[in-house]
Write a protein that holds these residues in place. Sequence first.
Motif, PDB file in Angstrom:
ATOM      1  N   GLU A   1     -19.992   4.995 -27.253  1.00  0.00           N
ATOM      2  CA  GLU A   1     -19.827   3.851 -28.143  1.00  0.00           C
ATOM      3  C   GLU A   1     -20.449   2.578 -27.565  1.00  0.00           C
ATOM      4  OE1 GLU A   1     -15.655   3.474 -28.880  1.00  0.00           O
ATOM      5  OE2 GLU A   1     -15.477   5.478 -29.763  1.00  0.00           O
ATOM      6  N   LEU A   2     -20.807   2.614 -26.269  1.00  0.00           N
ATOM      7  CA  LEU A   2     -21.305   1.398 -25.615  1.00  0.00           C
ATOM      8  C   LEU A   2     -22.677   1.620 -24.977  1.00  0.00           C
ATOM      9  CD1 LEU A   2     -17.947   0.351 -23.870  1.00  0.00           C
ATOM     10  CD2 LEU A   2     -18.909  -0.604 -25.979  1.00  0.00           C
ATOM     11  N   ASP A   3     -23.430   2.582 -25.498  1.00  0.00           N
ATOM     12  CA  ASP A   3     -24.733   2.920 -24.895  1.00  0.00           C
ATOM     13  C   ASP A   3     -25.678   1.723 -24.850  1.00  0.00           C
ATOM     14  OD1 ASP A   3     -23.715   5.405 -24.604  1.00  0.00           O
ATOM     15  OD2 ASP A   3     -25.275   6.457 -25.733  1.00  0.00           O
ATOM     16  N   ASP A   4     -25.729   0.950 -25.926  1.00  0.00           N
ATOM     17  CA  ASP A   4     -26.649  -0.198 -25.973  1.00  0.00           C
ATOM     18  C   ASP A   4     -26.181  -1.325 -25.065  1.00  0.00           C
ATOM     19  OD1 ASP A   4     -28.204   1.135 -27.809  1.00  0.00           O
ATOM     20  OD2 ASP A   4     -27.279   0.197 -29.559  1.00  0.00           O
ATOM     21  N   GLU A   5     -24.880  -1.522 -25.003  1.00  0.00           N
ATOM     22  CA  GLU A   5     -24.324  -2.626 -24.230  1.00  0.00           C
ATOM     23  C   GLU A   5     -24.287  -2.318 -22.740  1.00  0.00           C
ATOM     24  OE1 GLU A   5     -20.339  -5.474 -24.467  1.00  0.00           O
ATOM     25  OE2 GLU A   5     -20.675  -3.917 -25.972  1.00  0.00           O
ATOM     26  N   LEU A   6     -24.069  -1.039 -22.397  1.00  0.00           N
ATOM     27  CA  LEU A   6     -23.925  -0.646 -20.993  1.00  0.00           C
ATOM     28  C   LEU A   6     -24.856   0.517 -20.671  1.00  0.00           C
ATOM     29  CD1 LEU A   6     -19.993  -0.680 -20.820  1.00  0.00           C
ATOM     30  CD2 LEU A   6     -21.544  -2.525 -20.142  1.00  0.00           C
ATOM     31  N   PRO A   7     -26.159   0.287 -20.691  1.00  0.00           N
ATOM     32  CA  PRO A   7     -27.096   1.412 -20.508  1.00  0.00           C
ATOM     33  C   PRO A   7     -26.989   2.094 -19.150  1.00  0.00           C
ATOM     34  CG  PRO A   7     -28.244  -0.711 -20.447  1.00  0.00           C
ATOM     35  CD  PRO A   7     -26.858  -0.995 -20.902  1.00  0.00           C
ATOM     36  N   VAL A   8     -26.740   1.334 -18.086  1.00  0.00           N
ATOM     37  CA  VAL A   8     -26.674   1.931 -16.749  1.00  0.00           C
ATOM     38  C   VAL A   8     -25.445   2.829 -16.632  1.00  0.00           C
ATOM     39  CG1 VAL A   8     -26.387   1.456 -14.291  1.00  0.00           C
ATOM     40  CG2 VAL A   8     -27.986   0.088 -15.641  1.00  0.00           C
ATOM     41  N   SER A   9     -24.280   2.329 -17.027  1.00  0.00           N
ATOM     42  CA  SER A   9     -23.051   3.133 -16.955  1.00  0.00           C
ATOM     43  C   SER A   9     -23.159   4.364 -17.849  1.00  0.00           C
ATOM     44  CB  SER A   9     -21.840   2.292 -17.373  1.00  0.00           C
ATOM     45  OG  SER A   9     -21.620   1.235 -16.468  1.00  0.00           O
ATOM     46  N   ALA A  10     -23.724   4.176 -19.041  1.00  0.00           N
ATOM     47  CA  ALA A  10     -23.872   5.307 -19.955  1.00  0.00           C
ATOM     48  C   ALA A  10     -24.761   6.386 -19.350  1.00  0.00           C
ATOM     49  CB  ALA A  10     -24.452   4.820 -21.286  1.00  0.00           C
ATOM     50  N   GLU A  11     -25.849   5.961 -18.706  1.00  0.00           N
ATOM     51  CA  GLU A  11     -26.771   6.922 -18.081  1.00  0.00           C
ATOM     52  C   GLU A  11     -26.095   7.654 -16.927  1.00  0.00           C
ATOM     53  OE1 GLU A  11     -31.225   7.005 -16.003  1.00  0.00           O
ATOM     54  OE2 GLU A  11     -30.249   5.101 -16.469  1.00  0.00           O
ATOM     55  N   ILE A  12     -25.317   6.920 -16.121  1.00  0.00           N
ATOM     56  CA  ILE A  12     -24.608   7.542 -14.995  1.00  0.00           C
ATOM     57  C   ILE A  12     -23.686   8.649 -15.495  1.00  0.00           C
ATOM     58  CG2 ILE A  12     -22.813   7.140 -13.246  1.00  0.00           C
ATOM     59  CD1 ILE A  12     -24.047   4.328 -12.837  1.00  0.00           C
TER      60      ILE A  12
ATOM     61  N   ASN B   1     -22.639   5.371  -7.880  1.00  0.00           N
ATOM     62  CA  ASN B   1     -22.443   5.618  -9.308  1.00  0.00           C
ATOM     63  C   ASN B   1     -20.983   5.409  -9.718  1.00  0.00           C
ATOM     64  OD1 ASN B   1     -25.141   6.245  -9.737  1.00  0.00           O
ATOM     65  ND2 ASN B   1     -24.847   8.444  -9.451  1.00  0.00           N
ATOM     66  N   LEU B   2     -20.078   5.985  -8.930  1.00  0.00           N
ATOM     67  CA  LEU B   2     -18.648   5.846  -9.233  1.00  0.00           C
ATOM     68  C   LEU B   2     -18.218   4.383  -9.173  1.00  0.00           C
ATOM     69  CD1 LEU B   2     -17.359   8.878  -7.140  1.00  0.00           C
ATOM     70  CD2 LEU B   2     -17.061   8.639  -9.612  1.00  0.00           C
ATOM     71  N   LEU B   3     -18.650   3.680  -8.122  1.00  0.00           N
ATOM     72  CA  LEU B   3     -18.253   2.289  -7.946  1.00  0.00           C
ATOM     73  C   LEU B   3     -18.828   1.405  -9.045  1.00  0.00           C
ATOM     74  CD1 LEU B   3     -16.759   0.206  -6.242  1.00  0.00           C
ATOM     75  CD2 LEU B   3     -18.829  -0.040  -4.842  1.00  0.00           C
ATOM     76  N   CYS B   4     -20.051   1.686  -9.459  1.00  0.00           N
ATOM     77  CA  CYS B   4     -20.684   0.891 -10.516  1.00  0.00           C
ATOM     78  C   CYS B   4     -19.893   0.999 -11.820  1.00  0.00           C
ATOM     79  CB  CYS B   4     -22.123   1.344 -10.717  1.00  0.00           C
ATOM     80  SG  CYS B   4     -22.989   0.411 -12.005  1.00  0.00           S
ATOM     81  N   VAL B   5     -19.569   2.220 -12.244  1.00  0.00           N
ATOM     82  CA  VAL B   5     -18.832   2.402 -13.505  1.00  0.00           C
ATOM     83  C   VAL B   5     -17.431   1.807 -13.388  1.00  0.00           C
ATOM     84  CG1 VAL B   5     -17.956   4.086 -15.165  1.00  0.00           C
ATOM     85  CG2 VAL B   5     -20.176   4.467 -14.073  1.00  0.00           C
ATOM     86  N   LEU B   6     -16.775   2.034 -12.249  1.00  0.00           N
ATOM     87  CA  LEU B   6     -15.437   1.463 -12.050  1.00  0.00           C
ATOM     88  C   LEU B   6     -15.485  -0.064 -12.131  1.00  0.00           C
ATOM     89  CD1 LEU B   6     -12.732   2.564  -9.574  1.00  0.00           C
ATOM     90  CD2 LEU B   6     -13.413   0.172  -9.577  1.00  0.00           C
ATOM     91  N   THR B   7     -16.506  -0.668 -11.521  1.00  0.00           N
ATOM     92  CA  THR B   7     -16.634  -2.128 -11.531  1.00  0.00           C
ATOM     93  C   THR B   7     -16.806  -2.653 -12.945  1.00  0.00           C
ATOM     94  OG1 THR B   7     -17.633  -2.094  -9.324  1.00  0.00           O
ATOM     95  CG2 THR B   7     -18.009  -4.060 -10.667  1.00  0.00           C
ATOM     96  N   VAL B   8     -17.651  -2.004 -13.716  1.00  0.00           N
ATOM     97  CA  VAL B   8     -17.894  -2.424 -15.102  1.00  0.00           C
ATOM     98  C   VAL B   8     -16.608  -2.338 -15.917  1.00  0.00           C
ATOM     99  CG1 VAL B   8     -19.105  -1.809 -17.241  1.00  0.00           C
ATOM    100  CG2 VAL B   8     -20.347  -1.855 -15.068  1.00  0.00           C
ATOM    101  N   CYS B   9     -15.893  -1.224 -15.792  1.00  0.00           N
ATOM    102  CA  CYS B   9     -14.641  -1.048 -16.545  1.00  0.00           C
ATOM    103  C   CYS B   9     -13.585  -2.052 -16.102  1.00  0.00           C
ATOM    104  CB  CYS B   9     -14.113   0.378 -16.377  1.00  0.00           C
ATOM    105  SG  CYS B   9     -15.164   1.645 -17.109  1.00  0.00           S
ATOM    106  N   ASP B  10     -13.552  -2.337 -14.804  1.00  0.00           N
ATOM    107  CA  ASP B  10     -12.575  -3.289 -14.273  1.00  0.00           C
ATOM    108  C   ASP B  10     -12.822  -4.691 -14.829  1.00  0.00           C
ATOM    109  OD1 ASP B  10     -10.502  -4.324 -12.764  1.00  0.00           O
ATOM    110  OD2 ASP B  10     -11.636  -4.409 -10.904  1.00  0.00           O
TER     111      ASP B  10
END
Length: 937
Positions: free
Chosen positions: A524-535, A626-635
Amino acid sequence: MRPRQGLLEQADPNLTETDIPDDLICPADDIIDRRALRIALTDLITSDHQAPRSQIVALLKEALVTGRARIAEAFAKSPFEATPTTRAYAYLTDAVVIEVYHLATTLLHPVGNPTEAERLALIAVGGSGRGEMAPHSDVDLLFLAPYKVTPWAESAIESMLYILWDLKLKVGHASRTVKECIRLAREDYTIRTSLVEERYLTGDRALAAELTTKLRSDLFAGTVPDFIEAKLEERAERHRKQGGQRYMVEPNVKEGKGGLRDLQSLYWIGKYVHGVKDASELVKHRVFTQAEYEEFKDAHEFLWAVRCHLHLITGRAADQLTFDLQVEVAARMHYADDTGRRAVEHFMQDYFRHATDVGELTRIFLTAQEDAHLKSEPMLQRLFTRRKTAKPPYAIKQNRLTVDKPATFLKDPLNLLRIFEEALRTGTLLHPDAMRLIKANLDLIDDDVRASKEAQRIFLDTLLKHGNPERGLRRMNELGVLAAFIPEFEPIVAMMQFNMYHHYTVDEHTIQTISHLAQIERAELDDELPVSAEILKNGINRKVLYVALLLHDIGKGRDEDHSILGARIARKVAPRLGLNKKECETVEWLVRYHLFMSDMAQKRDIADPRTVRGFANAVKSVDRLNLLCVLTVCDIRGVGPGTWNNWKAVLIRALYRQTKFALENGMEALNREERGVEARRNLRAALNAQTQAGWSEKDIRAELGRHYAPYWQGLHVTAHVDFANLLHGIGTDEVRIELTPDDDRDATRVCFAMADHPGIFSRMCGALSLVGANVVDARTFTSKDGFATAAFWVQDADGSPYDEARLPRLRQMIEKTLQGDIVARDKLADKDKMKKREKAFRVPTHITFDNEGSEIYTIIEVDTRDRPGLLHDLTRTLANMNIYIASAVIATYGEQVVDTFYVKDMFGLKFHAESKQKTIERKLREAITQGVERARA
């Protein structure tokens, strides 16, 4: 003139028989001496029938003020005793209103032989009718006539209202007949609701009784389903307007979710349906269990106490629990600082726990009423809608999941976890019957259940299998199951963080972060969060990521760094959730360093290769990155609406890509010189493309050679082009400015070019502060031929780039300041003010020096309270000490700011000497203290 005794008897036939409550916060006679007041008013009128209204009002005002003071004094000594206090205020108001009524009808407008039409009854409605009043509650009155309002009644009512208004009472009033009441209440649910709580005060008692009888027989009896439906819709709309969240950090005690209005809705419907006079009667009607009623009573008492304190503090009908008022209410209710948390945080945790209880009680009550009274679905809808089915021991009731046979269900304690997964599987909400059963049996979730591998599987499946784990987690949390299964989670339930940065309580923030992760997984957030979505699409250990998010703030609220404590807690909890040794170690590392990436991106210059190298060395692998990046974005996204923006996105993405490049290609790949070569190549191409600017090859070579190596790091080619054009042909006495919207960063880029001299960076900061611009990042460089080039990224007060239309005025104000027409320090004194609601926050100042994080500069990090003139004060202090500022990175967290400066001394050296560091720190602290005193003044 009539004799005094005759008038007193006429005006006071039942004074000694009036009901006097015995459950008031202080004795009724201490609140108001009704007989003395009656005598004083009677004496005033008998001695001078034309006595001015001001004298009448003065007598009543004195009684009102004295009574309120005595109630407030008694309440201050017993700050949780809400019901006796609200009854006392209602009793005082009743007494004054009744005296005014008798004054108007027997002394000011006497009628010797009243006709049938001249009967009049005074009825309290709404909150007044319920007999619950805060210090500044409205007074809601109904003047009831038999079949028309006569001229005599109109005169008496008018006199009465003028006196009440002169007393500064906020009076809501209506004059109606019984017939009109029924007709209007049938048409308008607001009127109908107010009449649900009608209570006789004085006047014609038989007429009041007729209204009560007619309402129940002619209106309430046949309209129960309609009334319930209207109240449900009204509640949903009210919650929508208040933000739809029970955990709004500045809640409205009256109208917010889980607030008093929700409790009052239960009472309205209970009285409408069952005719109850008190909420305790709902137990015998089997709407609540005794335990649920006790929760109702506790929440009711607490919320009303808070509301009364709010009114007394503000001197008005205030219901919004703003930050500054939270501190004062907590103090009045005798909360104290302890265990690393402020009194206000303990108070707000209690508030949110009561709000949660109100939510559960409301859900139970309303579902029971829906079941008993609301219309069933239309026949066609029942025929063509596919019915949801549940596996035993579950059943579907009212389209909600419940338990078919409670005894069978409770034989296996794991069912207390399974039911949440079943709700997700079937796409249903839990029925209140099931909620009741779960809450009453939480003790079945013991150490054996927590150690059970099947329990671990069920819980992880709830997180990982159904695509919307936040729904199951939120319900588990509200019912106490999450804290029962993970006892370490219990301290952060409803824990408020007293700052302007976090929008939610700690537990709700945790669930929000998991919700954002699920949204990324659902694409649902592919356009807004391309890096996290790709990970995530490339594959990641989902179990580790979800558990790390669940535990990342579990150490909050203690007198220790929550990341360090949280990591220790994660070391114990992760194995209990069924993770293997390697997964447990990764979860522990993620919890320990969950702020690391955010801090590096927002508080350090990521254009400096050493920043990226240091970060990469700490992370060690692409998997962890990768894990830290997605966790940071969600946080960050889970902090609240608007916290995540393009600026943070650009910083996180840049740090991620550079770190990944270094981890995959070796640290030596982060080469400053190679970056400089590429930047100069890009600028040459851009200048060659500017055919109208008249860039000759000689001019281009001169521009490429006039800057030192650091200039070519961290600026986009568009900024290099802006500076090239600003410097092209510039004179030593010129100041040139270019303002460019930088949509990728949600900011406006302001580029300055002028002859360099000491303090220039501070003057630029002052100019920007003066126009209300919030600086979020800054870079300054000096060219080889002595010109200063500085780039600032600024946002307006709303955290957005400046509109194109505002840029000319922005430019004009900046130019005036830099040319000395306006002295920034003097003008900033008017703007550098602290808002009242923000004064309650405490932000200790921390100043650190780092000589390892950069190859060239000392990094000074100032963590302190934010205010408009802070950056100017800090940079001016550094300039006065002949300290050169190369760049400034600004990270704001609500009322807290971290200003990071990359500096060197006048000889180009770092500040290694401890004595020099202490001198700089002392000067910076002095500037901060003086600025705070100025802002508070």
